[in-house]
Design an enzyme around this catalytic site. Sequence first.
Site, PDB file in Angstrom:
ATOM      1  N   GLY A  46       1.102  -1.331   0.476  1.00 18.20           N
ATOM      2  CA  GLY A  46      -0.073  -0.479   0.202  1.00 18.20           C
ATOM      3  C   GLY A  46       0.905   1.188  -0.020  1.00 18.20           C
ATOM      4  O   GLY A  46       2.205   1.046   0.713  1.00 18.20           O
ATOM      5  N   GLN A  51       3.438   9.653   1.389  1.00 15.05           N
ATOM      6  CA  GLN A  51       4.434   9.202   1.381  1.00 15.05           C
ATOM      7  C   GLN A  51       4.960   9.610  -0.115  1.00 15.05           C
ATOM      8  O   GLN A  51       6.128   9.496  -0.316  1.00 15.05           O
ATOM      9  CB  GLN A  51       4.252   8.033   0.659  1.00 15.05           C
ATOM     10  CG  GLN A  51       3.608   7.168   3.057  1.00 15.05           C
ATOM     11  CD  GLN A  51       3.518   5.501   2.987  1.00 15.05           C
ATOM     12  OE1 GLN A  51       2.400   5.455   2.317  1.00 15.05           O
ATOM     13  NE2 GLN A  51       3.934   5.126   3.283  1.00 15.05           N
ATOM     14  N   CYS A  88       5.630   0.149   7.399  1.00 15.05           N
ATOM     15  CA  CYS A  88       5.574   1.496   6.344  1.00 15.05           C
ATOM     16  C   CYS A  88       6.779   1.804   5.623  1.00 15.05           C
ATOM     17  O   CYS A  88       8.279   1.605   6.210  1.00 15.05           O
ATOM     18  CB  CYS A  88       5.279   2.615   7.489  1.00 15.05           C
ATOM     19  SG  CYS A  88       4.502   4.132   6.573  1.00 15.05           S
ATOM     20  N   LEU A  89       6.248   1.698   4.549  1.00 17.09           N
ATOM     21  CA  LEU A  89       7.455   2.106   3.363  1.00 17.09           C
ATOM     22  C   LEU A  89       8.484   3.420   3.788  1.00 17.09           C
ATOM     23  O   LEU A  89       9.600   3.761   3.994  1.00 17.09           O
ATOM     24  CB  LEU A  89       6.539   2.388   2.163  1.00 17.09           C
ATOM     25  CG  LEU A  89       5.861   1.102   1.628  1.00 17.09           C
ATOM     26  CD1 LEU A  89       5.636   1.274  -0.435  1.00 17.09           C
ATOM     27  CD2 LEU A  89       7.295   0.157   1.621  1.00 17.09           C
ATOM     28  N   HIS A 130      -4.009   1.603   7.603  1.00 14.75           N
ATOM     29  CA  HIS A 130      -2.764   2.382   7.758  1.00 14.75           C
ATOM     30  C   HIS A 130      -2.903   3.764   6.649  1.00 14.75           C
ATOM     31  O   HIS A 130      -2.420   5.114   7.201  1.00 14.75           O
ATOM     32  CB  HIS A 130      -1.871   1.629   7.174  1.00 14.75           C
ATOM     33  CG  HIS A 130      -0.459   1.483   7.606  1.00 14.75           C
ATOM     34  ND1 HIS A 130       0.071   1.364   8.141  1.00 14.75           N
ATOM     35  CD2 HIS A 130       0.399   2.525   6.659  1.00 14.75           C
ATOM     36  CE1 HIS A 130       1.547   2.115   7.947  1.00 14.75           C
ATOM     37  NE2 HIS A 130       1.879   2.685   7.060  1.00 14.75           N
ATOM     38  N   GLU A 131      -3.804   3.108   5.519  1.00 14.70           N
ATOM     39  CA  GLU A 131      -3.285   4.752   4.528  1.00 14.70           C
ATOM     40  C   GLU A 131      -4.817   5.715   4.603  1.00 14.70           C
ATOM     41  O   GLU A 131      -3.583   7.186   4.743  1.00 14.70           O
ATOM     42  CB  GLU A 131      -3.471   3.365   3.604  1.00 14.70           C
ATOM     43  CG  GLU A 131      -2.887   2.477   2.597  1.00 14.70           C
ATOM     44  CD  GLU A 131      -1.733   2.947   2.647  1.00 14.70           C
ATOM     45  OE1 GLU A 131      -0.515   4.017   2.964  1.00 14.70           O
ATOM     46  OE2 GLU A 131      -0.600   1.319   3.415  1.00 14.70           O
ATOM     47  N   HIS A 134      -2.487   8.046   7.217  1.00 18.85           N
ATOM     48  CA  HIS A 134      -1.449   8.373   5.886  1.00 18.85           C
ATOM     49  C   HIS A 134      -2.150  10.140   5.627  1.00 18.85           C
ATOM     50  O   HIS A 134      -1.681  10.743   5.950  1.00 18.85           O
ATOM     51  CB  HIS A 134      -0.419   8.018   5.018  1.00 18.85           C
ATOM     52  CG  HIS A 134       0.426   7.164   5.679  1.00 18.85           C
ATOM     53  ND1 HIS A 134       1.488   7.928   6.147  1.00 18.85           N
ATOM     54  CD2 HIS A 134       0.545   5.387   4.932  1.00 18.85           C
ATOM     55  CE1 HIS A 134       2.289   6.205   6.323  1.00 18.85           C
ATOM     56  NE2 HIS A 134       1.807   5.797   5.838  1.00 18.85           N
TER      57      HIS A 134
HETATM   58 NI    NI Z   1       2.869   3.927   5.746  1.00 21.45          NI
END
Ligand code: NI
Length: 175
Positions: A46, A51, A88-89, A130-131, A134
């Site tokens: 995701g 991000q 998380c990226l 989660h997204e 963000h």
């Molecule tokens: Ni993340």
Amino acid sequence: MSSYQIRVFGDPVLKQRAKDVTDVDGALVRVVNTMVETMYDASGVGLAAPQVGVQKRMFTYDVGDGAEVLINPEIVETEGEWAYEEGCLSIPGFHYEIVRPKLVTITGVDIDGREVVIQGDELLGRVFLHELDHLDGVLMLDRLDPDERKRALRELRDVDLNAASRERLDDVRQL
Ligand code: NI
């Protein structure tokens, strides 16, 4: 295809609330395509627009059924509870067990501008929550209990996340 640079913890863009998307047009489709490319390059499941520095309320995801995008997403209903080790990226190399709802019903707009309602269980529901966080400037660190959060922040202080390895953590999906 090109890809974006993924912003990491400490970048102020990750703390801001993203703005509603007003037009689903060609320019937006190009941004979405580049986000998908970026998500795949980073082996993520995701990726939220902030991000990659894009302050729009949308995210891409693929939990194994192909790439999708959800624009202007809103939670309709959640059910149950599920503990899951989240990555998380934007915090590469780190993962935390976080309890969130298990079953998530979400609404939003797809790439053709059509309104959709999707139900996500377990990993898919987790990606949605989660997204969506963000998009509101909330990171998974903010979902830890105060002591854990303090410990995590202390640990992160000494790490250069831009130089951190993005190698795949075997059992942890990055969102
Ligand atoms: Ni993340």
